[in-house]
Design a protein around this motif. Structure first.
Motif, PDB file in Angstrom:
ATOM      1  N   GLY A  90       0.801  -1.228   0.000  1.00 46.94           N
ATOM      2  CA  GLY A  90       0.000   0.000   0.000  1.00 46.94           C
ATOM      3  C   GLY A  90       0.829   1.270   0.000  1.00 46.94           C
ATOM      4  O   GLY A  90       2.053   1.244   0.073  1.00 46.94           O
ATOM      5  N   TYR A  91       0.123   2.381  -0.081  1.00 48.21           N
ATOM      6  CA  TYR A  91       0.782   3.658  -0.349  1.00 48.21           C
ATOM      7  C   TYR A  91       0.812   4.585   0.866  1.00 48.21           C
ATOM      8  O   TYR A  91       0.512   5.763   0.780  1.00 48.21           O
ATOM      9  N   ASP A  92       1.220   4.040   1.997  1.00 48.41           N
ATOM     10  CA  ASP A  92       1.286   4.831   3.217  1.00 48.41           C
ATOM     11  C   ASP A  92       2.651   5.526   3.300  1.00 48.41           C
ATOM     12  O   ASP A  92       3.676   4.893   3.548  1.00 48.41           O
ATOM     13  N   VAL A  93       2.640   6.824   3.092  1.00 51.97           N
ATOM     14  CA  VAL A  93       3.893   7.589   3.014  1.00 51.97           C
ATOM     15  C   VAL A  93       4.685   7.517   4.313  1.00 51.97           C
ATOM     16  O   VAL A  93       5.898   7.280   4.316  1.00 51.97           O
ATOM     17  N   GLU A  94       3.990   7.702   5.416  1.00 59.86           N
ATOM     18  CA  GLU A  94       4.688   7.705   6.706  1.00 59.86           C
ATOM     19  C   GLU A  94       5.362   6.360   6.957  1.00 59.86           C
ATOM     20  O   GLU A  94       6.489   6.294   7.453  1.00 59.86           O
ATOM     21  N   LYS A  95       4.654   5.330   6.583  1.00 60.74           N
ATOM     22  CA  LYS A  95       5.191   3.987   6.779  1.00 60.74           C
ATOM     23  C   LYS A  95       6.455   3.805   5.932  1.00 60.74           C
ATOM     24  O   LYS A  95       7.473   3.290   6.417  1.00 60.74           O
ATOM     25  N   GLN A  96       6.399   4.251   4.699  1.00 58.50           N
ATOM     26  CA  GLN A  96       7.584   4.118   3.852  1.00 58.50           C
ATOM     27  C   GLN A  96       8.758   4.892   4.451  1.00 58.50           C
ATOM     28  O   GLN A  96       9.884   4.392   4.500  1.00 58.50           O
ATOM     29  N   CYS A  97       8.482   6.074   4.938  1.00 58.16           N
ATOM     30  CA  CYS A  97       9.550   6.863   5.588  1.00 58.16           C
ATOM     31  C   CYS A  97      10.125   6.112   6.780  1.00 58.16           C
ATOM     32  O   CYS A  97      11.342   6.053   6.961  1.00 58.16           O
ATOM     33  N   ARG A  98       9.239   5.539   7.581  1.00 55.54           N
ATOM     34  CA  ARG A  98       9.708   4.834   8.771  1.00 55.54           C
ATOM     35  C   ARG A  98      10.597   3.649   8.406  1.00 55.54           C
ATOM     36  O   ARG A  98      11.640   3.423   9.020  1.00 55.54           O
ATOM     37  N   ILE A  99      10.168   2.899   7.393  1.00 55.81           N
ATOM     38  CA  ILE A  99      10.979   1.743   6.994  1.00 55.81           C
ATOM     39  C   ILE A  99      12.349   2.205   6.486  1.00 55.81           C
ATOM     40  O   ILE A  99      13.375   1.626   6.828  1.00 55.81           O
TER      41      ILE A  99
ATOM     42  N   SER B 140      14.526   2.980   9.333  1.00 57.27           N
ATOM     43  CA  SER B 140      14.992   1.791  10.052  1.00 57.27           C
ATOM     44  C   SER B 140      16.145   1.112   9.314  1.00 57.27           C
ATOM     45  O   SER B 140      16.909   0.352   9.894  1.00 57.27           O
ATOM     46  N   MET B 141      16.258   1.383   7.996  1.00 56.06           N
ATOM     47  CA  MET B 141      17.305   0.719   7.224  1.00 56.06           C
ATOM     48  C   MET B 141      18.581   1.539   7.156  1.00 56.06           C
ATOM     49  O   MET B 141      19.660   1.005   6.913  1.00 56.06           O
ATOM     50  N   LYS B 142      18.483   2.835   7.360  1.00 55.64           N
ATOM     51  CA  LYS B 142      19.572   3.688   6.896  1.00 55.64           C
ATOM     52  C   LYS B 142      20.874   3.566   7.670  1.00 55.64           C
ATOM     53  O   LYS B 142      21.907   4.015   7.178  1.00 55.64           O
ATOM     54  N   GLY B 143      20.824   2.923   8.829  1.00 54.28           N
ATOM     55  CA  GLY B 143      22.033   2.786   9.630  1.00 54.28           C
ATOM     56  C   GLY B 143      23.233   2.263   8.857  1.00 54.28           C
ATOM     57  O   GLY B 143      24.183   2.993   8.591  1.00 54.28           O
ATOM     58  N   GLU B 144      23.166   1.020   8.443  1.00 54.26           N
ATOM     59  CA  GLU B 144      24.342   0.362   7.875  1.00 54.26           C
ATOM     60  C   GLU B 144      24.338   0.296   6.354  1.00 54.26           C
ATOM     61  O   GLU B 144      24.955  -0.562   5.763  1.00 54.26           O
ATOM     62  N   MET B 145      23.601   1.207   5.705  1.00 49.31           N
ATOM     63  CA  MET B 145      23.321   1.021   4.284  1.00 49.31           C
ATOM     64  C   MET B 145      24.180   1.946   3.421  1.00 49.31           C
ATOM     65  O   MET B 145      24.267   3.134   3.671  1.00 49.31           O
ATOM     66  N   ASN B 146      24.822   1.400   2.394  1.00 44.61           N
ATOM     67  CA  ASN B 146      25.619   2.227   1.484  1.00 44.61           C
ATOM     68  C   ASN B 146      24.825   2.727   0.290  1.00 44.61           C
ATOM     69  O   ASN B 146      25.209   3.678  -0.365  1.00 44.61           O
ATOM     70  N   ALA B 147      23.739   2.004  -0.020  1.00 43.97           N
ATOM     71  CA  ALA B 147      22.915   2.410  -1.167  1.00 43.97           C
ATOM     72  C   ALA B 147      21.498   1.921  -0.945  1.00 43.97           C
ATOM     73  O   ALA B 147      21.266   0.971  -0.198  1.00 43.97           O
ATOM     74  N   LEU B 148      20.561   2.583  -1.606  1.00 51.26           N
ATOM     75  CA  LEU B 148      19.160   2.180  -1.487  1.00 51.26           C
ATOM     76  C   LEU B 148      18.509   2.128  -2.864  1.00 51.26           C
ATOM     77  O   LEU B 148      18.599   3.077  -3.646  1.00 51.26           O
ATOM     78  N   ILE B 149      17.876   0.998  -3.125  1.00 50.57           N
ATOM     79  CA  ILE B 149      17.042   0.864  -4.321  1.00 50.57           C
ATOM     80  C   ILE B 149      15.608   0.999  -3.857  1.00 50.57           C
ATOM     81  O   ILE B 149      15.120   0.173  -3.093  1.00 50.57           O
ATOM     82  N   LEU B 150      14.964   2.061  -4.296  1.00 47.06           N
ATOM     83  CA  LEU B 150      13.656   2.397  -3.730  1.00 47.06           C
ATOM     84  C   LEU B 150      12.571   2.487  -4.793  1.00 47.06           C
ATOM     85  O   LEU B 150      12.729   3.141  -5.818  1.00 47.06           O
ATOM     86  N   ASN B 151      11.471   1.837  -4.498  1.00 44.84           N
ATOM     87  CA  ASN B 151      10.247   1.987  -5.294  1.00 44.84           C
ATOM     88  C   ASN B 151       9.396   3.002  -4.529  1.00 44.84           C
ATOM     89  O   ASN B 151       8.651   2.657  -3.627  1.00 44.84           O
ATOM     90  N   PRO B 152       9.546   4.272  -4.880  1.00 43.64           N
ATOM     91  CA  PRO B 152       9.022   5.321  -4.002  1.00 43.64           C
ATOM     92  C   PRO B 152       7.551   5.649  -4.256  1.00 43.64           C
ATOM     93  O   PRO B 152       7.041   5.500  -5.368  1.00 43.64           O
ATOM     94  N   ILE B 153       6.894   6.087  -3.220  1.00 41.11           N
ATOM     95  CA  ILE B 153       5.567   6.677  -3.373  1.00 41.11           C
ATOM     96  C   ILE B 153       5.775   8.101  -3.877  1.00 41.11           C
ATOM     97  O   ILE B 153       6.693   8.798  -3.442  1.00 41.11           O
ATOM     98  N   SER B 154       4.931   8.529  -4.795  1.00 38.10           N
ATOM     99  CA  SER B 154       5.064   9.897  -5.322  1.00 38.10           C
ATOM    100  C   SER B 154       4.555  10.888  -4.286  1.00 38.10           C
ATOM    101  O   SER B 154       3.350  11.144  -4.195  1.00 38.10           O
ATOM    102  N   ASP B 155       5.468  11.431  -3.505  1.00 36.33           N
ATOM    103  CA  ASP B 155       5.052  12.345  -2.436  1.00 36.33           C
ATOM    104  C   ASP B 155       6.241  13.207  -2.035  1.00 36.33           C
ATOM    105  O   ASP B 155       7.386  12.745  -2.035  1.00 36.33           O
TER     106      ASP B 155
END
Lengths: 341, 341
Positions: B104-113, B116-131
């Motif tokens: 689903g398209y819950d913007v806040e939820k996508q932000c939260r996830i 939660s990932m950004k700590g140890e991450m060098n790159a992100l492949i994201l299927n983003p919500i248009s917002d």
DNA sequence: TTGTAGGCGTTATCAC
DNA sequence: GTGATAACGCCTACAA
């Protein structure tokens, strides 16, 4: 933690060299040691690191030969572009490509060109003529330790490592399927083939007929002519065919000569009543698609064919990887005006 | 002869370390030396060797995050397969993938996830919500030095390095083009879209309308309904639409809910008089193609989308290569029964 | 039959 | 600011 040769050596209490000998079947290792190394490597799931291999491979001088029947056939322009791009990508690994192009289906000539290349060549990407002598030539190269890949036309019973190209039979099926959809399943079809002798052309026609039998009882093939992939000849015989069979409502262009066929249709002014399906998307075909003379054309990823063939060779020469498929078949895609570019 | 850092160092009469500092903008180099090194590197056409880099990169611990809105959307099954295959290929370079999926398209939820990932991450492949909030989040990650790639849906004004996905507008154009060919340019069209809010769906409809205007004056859009990519809802509203407009002769299914639409058509027994065009080739869509309920579906290389996105990230993290295109657009291919597999 | 050691090209870490 | 050196993983020539 990644498993390396060094690590296996430590675990087995032997040297890196010995592990290397076992893992690459270089011989000169005691059966007992060999067994131990293999067991450990297996259990730990050893995967050679391509970067390491690539680096070490630089000391070799890798030459890849390419021989295509490309002259006068614009389909190969994109294939060659794919090959050249791949060459550039891999040039840092010290791999060079020597590309030769020939015209027409002269078996002896193809053999001679191959012979002239084989001196310094580690691998050959070949667009072969379907002939026993070429098969024998391929086997001879493999015997010499040259890695051979067939491109765009396969010789299945030869010792080539892999084929990259399209599925011709399915190409014919697809052509018939789209023609069926466009004509509501009713058509009087004239077939214009490249050459009766070319294997791929024959297979396309067979695929086309297969779908007729299966799905389109109201499709009738009223004529079947050969243009030798030549536009002028195509122009003439198509004109002749259309005059002889004014009931034709659809044309299936099996291979080259697309432009000649379309010009014939235009010169007779019968484009309105015809559904035309072709192969490939060379510039003149795109032009005819834009003029709405051709309704759909079947595309076979020529660029990818070229690039992929170099990939396969590179992975073998540099990384020692056998191709994971014996046949690398690209999909037949349907292109219409809207998705041609 | 290949140009290496070592060679440049020799020529300049300095050490490899310094050359490395110059060539990778690490600073702490005298302006004069820097200039010299750059000049020599340029003149000799220095090309860093990816194998060397890859080897050296092993000492880093590379983690790539992937976040997709994939739950309940079988289109992403193939995308994920592409990602997993690429992961395996690159695992020897010490690159790991952490994949998360949401529904689903819950913007806040996508932000939260994402957080939660950004700590140890060098790159992100994201299927983003248009917002706007997602745009801000992307920019925040880039600010932190994380390499971001958008997948399947772009946020053009964000600081993502690259977009991988399809051209939705052209997808709609292609759908209209093939529908035009199949209906001889005459149709009363019912459009079933996924969501009015989804950008891609909107763009497809725009593309569809664009070709109507340009080419098909006898196409009329008689209704336009929304199914929220849900099969049950699709089933119901399609039934309703068809009962309300018995004159409909074609259906354009813009996104999900294909199966529901087809079941509605079947339950009303009107499949004979309808031309139906859809997107993607998930199993249920293939089933409907085989039953000849759907005549053609437009395919957007989901596997390649997944694989390519990892390729881009890998090339950046390991080889320091910026993507050569800001938008990596895959072609819209037309699939019919004969070329679906 | 086995071990040693150096090199492929790049980068990170020290020491100066 | 700069240089030296030791990795990264693999391969190979040579020594034992």
């Amino acid at each position: 933690m990644t498993i390396t040769i060094k690590k296996i050596a430590e675990i087995c209490g032997i040297s890196r060299g010995t592990v290397d000998r076992v893992l690459n079947d270089r011989g000169k290792v005691k059966a007992q040691t060999e067994e131990l190394v293999k067991k450990v490597a297996n259990e730990l799931g050893y995967k050679p690191n391509p970067a390491g291999r690539a680096l070490a491979a630089k000391r070799k001088n890798l030459v890849v030969g390419v021989l295509l029947i490309a002259e006068g056939n614009p389909f190969f322009d994109e294939v060659i572009r794919g090959i050249r791009v791949a060459e550039k990508e891999y040039s840092v690994y010290g791999m060079r490509i020597v590309l030769k192009s020939m015209k027409g289906y002269d078996v002896e000539k193809q053999c001679r060109i191959i012979d002239s290349m084989k001196g310094e060549m580690n691998a050959l990407i070949l667009n072969p003529i379907s002939d026993e002598r070429i098969k024998a030539k391929i086997d001879e190269l493999v015997e010499l330790g040259i890695f051979v890949v067939t491109l765009n036309n396969d010789i299945e019973n030869s010792r080539r490592a892999c084929y990259i190209g399209s599925n011709y039979f399915n190409g014919g099926e697809t052509a018939c399927g789209i023609m069926g959809l466009l004509t509501n399943g009713k058509a009087e079809v004239g077939i214009v083939t490249g050459s009766f002798k070319a294997l791929g052309h024959k297979q396309r026609v067979e695929g086309f007929k297969h779908i007729i039998e299966q799905k389109y009882p109201e499709f009738h093939i009223v004529d079947y002519v050969e243009n030798d992939d030549d536009d002028i000849l195509a122009f003439e015989i198509t004109k002749e065919m259309l005059l002889k069979h004014p009931d034709i409502t659809a044309i299936f262009i099996v291979a080259g000569g697309v432009y000649g066929v379309c010009r014939a249709v235009l010169s007779l002014g019968v484009q309105q009543k015809l559904t035309i399906i072709s192969f490939d998307s060379v510039p003149t075909t795109v032009e005819m698609l834009k003029k709405q003379i051709i309704q759909a054309t079947i595309y076979q990823h020529p660029y990818t064919q070229g690039h992929k063939s170099v990939d396969v060779v590179f992975n073998y020469l540099v990384h020692g990887l056998q191709p994971n498929k014996v046949q690398h078949i690209l999909k037949n895609e349907i292109k219409i005006l809207e998705n041609i570019n």
